[in-house]
Write an enzyme that holds these catalytic residues in place. Structure first.
Site, PDB file in Angstrom:
ATOM      1  N   LYS A   1       0.826  -1.205   0.000  1.00 57.53           N
ATOM      2  CA  LYS A   1       0.000   0.000   0.000  1.00 57.53           C
ATOM      3  C   LYS A   1       0.867   1.265   0.000  1.00 57.53           C
ATOM      4  O   LYS A   1       2.099   1.189   0.143  1.00 57.53           O
ATOM      5  CB  LYS A   1      -0.928  -0.040   1.213  1.00 57.53           C
TER       6      LYS A   1
ATOM      7  N   TYR B   1     -12.228  -3.450  -2.938  1.00 60.42           N
ATOM      8  CA  TYR B   1     -12.711  -3.488  -1.555  1.00 60.42           C
ATOM      9  C   TYR B   1     -14.241  -3.446  -1.492  1.00 60.42           C
ATOM     10  O   TYR B   1     -14.809  -2.856  -0.574  1.00 60.42           O
ATOM     11  CB  TYR B   1     -12.120  -2.338  -0.751  1.00 60.42           C
TER      12      TYR B   1
ATOM     13  N   PHE C   1     -15.441   3.261   7.767  1.00 53.43           N
ATOM     14  CA  PHE C   1     -14.109   3.756   7.426  1.00 53.43           C
ATOM     15  C   PHE C   1     -13.822   3.701   5.927  1.00 53.43           C
ATOM     16  O   PHE C   1     -12.714   4.041   5.495  1.00 53.43           O
ATOM     17  CB  PHE C   1     -13.029   2.958   8.167  1.00 53.43           C
TER      18      PHE C   1
ATOM     19  N   ARG D   1      -0.755 -14.919   3.777  1.00 56.21           N
ATOM     20  CA  ARG D   1      -1.481 -14.267   4.883  1.00 56.21           C
ATOM     21  C   ARG D   1      -0.706 -14.390   6.191  1.00 56.21           C
ATOM     22  O   ARG D   1      -0.643 -13.442   6.989  1.00 56.21           O
ATOM     23  CB  ARG D   1      -2.859 -14.890   5.026  1.00 56.21           C
TER      24      ARG D   1
ATOM     25  N   THR E   1      -4.525  -8.202  10.592  1.00 49.42           N
ATOM     26  CA  THR E   1      -4.953  -6.936   9.992  1.00 49.42           C
ATOM     27  C   THR E   1      -4.571  -5.747  10.861  1.00 49.42           C
ATOM     28  O   THR E   1      -4.105  -4.715  10.368  1.00 49.42           O
ATOM     29  CB  THR E   1      -6.476  -6.952   9.763  1.00 49.42           C
TER      30      THR E   1
ATOM     31  N   ARG F   1       3.582  -6.936   9.024  1.00 46.53           N
ATOM     32  CA  ARG F   1       2.910  -5.902   9.818  1.00 46.53           C
ATOM     33  C   ARG F   1       3.464  -5.844  11.235  1.00 46.53           C
ATOM     34  O   ARG F   1       3.577  -4.768  11.827  1.00 46.53           O
ATOM     35  CB  ARG F   1       1.407  -6.167   9.837  1.00 46.53           C
TER      36      ARG F   1
ATOM     37  N   ASN G   1      -1.607  -0.167   7.555  1.00 47.35           N
ATOM     38  CA  ASN G   1      -1.097  -1.529   7.817  1.00 47.35           C
ATOM     39  C   ASN G   1      -0.295  -2.104   6.654  1.00 47.35           C
ATOM     40  O   ASN G   1      -0.049  -3.297   6.581  1.00 47.35           O
ATOM     41  CB  ASN G   1      -2.220  -2.469   8.233  1.00 47.35           C
TER      42      ASN G   1
ATOM     43  N   HIS H   1      -1.589  -5.745   1.566  1.00 51.11           N
ATOM     44  CA  HIS H   1      -2.799  -6.551   1.398  1.00 51.11           C
ATOM     45  C   HIS H   1      -2.403  -7.902   0.818  1.00 51.11           C
ATOM     46  O   HIS H   1      -1.521  -7.984  -0.048  1.00 51.11           O
ATOM     47  CB  HIS H   1      -3.790  -5.868   0.453  1.00 51.11           C
TER      48      HIS H   1
ATOM     49  N   GLU I   1      -9.135 -10.800  -7.437  1.00 44.92           N
ATOM     50  CA  GLU I   1      -8.200  -9.681  -7.318  1.00 44.92           C
ATOM     51  C   GLU I   1      -7.139  -9.678  -8.414  1.00 44.92           C
ATOM     52  O   GLU I   1      -6.812  -8.626  -8.974  1.00 44.92           O
ATOM     53  CB  GLU I   1      -7.558  -9.708  -5.926  1.00 44.92           C
TER      54      GLU I   1
END
Length: 220
Positions: free
Chosen positions: A77, A117, A125, A154, A160, A171, A181, A184, A195
């Site tokens: 990100k 998303y 949010f 993951r 998260t 993270r 964070n 993704h 995706e």
């Protein structure tokens, strides 16, 4: 040799029965059952000469689940790009043994972000998330390939909320707040398929054999 003998015998037997001359005092024999029998014998013998065929499932953008062709979508990100951590994150996946099959730097549009998303569209949010992803700093969109890459990806990324992410995860080592964070990762095969299809087309997914692939991915 056995196959040839069986095939020749069946053909000769079939040839003897395929006569058009009626015998005196008898009906002309039906040719169809005998022809079927001869053909079946030929077919059975021929099976020994056919090469084995491996049938494959329908290919998807995410490869095939639970095989070495399985793929996951990973996105660094804007905060990860801004903090110049792209190389360190890529190194983690490469060091684990996974194969990078697609990568590009993109400033996402609002439409692409909404599609990606879509499951969070009703969250309070979401507006801030949309603003964050489209701020002008690019994201690094990637596709990684290898056995169990979705689940392990993951695990490597971590929880998260970075406050709950274990040390050693991306993270857990680099992020502090849930709003920043860093990364993704697809959470399922279905998500990976969707995706990857949103961010890449099939022509952008490279197919190649990396050094040491078999030693990393194969089971004894």
């Amino acid at each position: 040799m056995i196959s040839k003998i069986a095939t020749t015998t069946a053909l000769r037997a079939g040839a003897r029965t395929f006569t058009t001359r009626a015998t005196s005092g008898a009906r002309t024999p039906s040719r169809f059952p005998l022809a079927f029998g001869a053909a079946a014998a030929v077919g059975a013998a021929s099976l020994y000469m056919l090469p084995s065929v491996q049938l494959e499932g329908t290919p998807t953008m995410a490869g095939e689940l639970s095989t070495t062709s399985e793929r996951s979508f990973i996105m660094i990100k804007p905060d990860g790009v801004s903090r110049q951590l792209v190389g360190k994150i890529i190194d983690r996946f490469e060091s684990r043994g996974y194969k990078l099959v697609a990568i590009k730097s993109v400033v996402p549009s609002a439409d692409l972000t909404r599609q990606h998303y879509a499951d969070l569209a009703n969250k309070p949010f979401f507006g801030e998330l949309l603003k964050y992803l489209t701020c002008g700093t690019p994201v690094i969109a990637m596709v990684w390939e290898g056995k169990d890459v979705i689940r392990q990806g993951r695990n490597m990324v971590g929880a998260t909320n970075p406050a709950a992410a274990l040390p050693g995860t991306i993270r857990g080592d680099y992020a502090v707040t849930i709003g920043r964070n860093m990364i993704h990762a697809s959470d399922s095969f279905e998500s990976a398929t969707k995706e990857i299809g949103l961010w890449f087309n099939k022509q952008e997914l490279a197919q190649y054999m990396s050094s040491g692939w078999a030693m990393t991915m194969e089971d004894n």
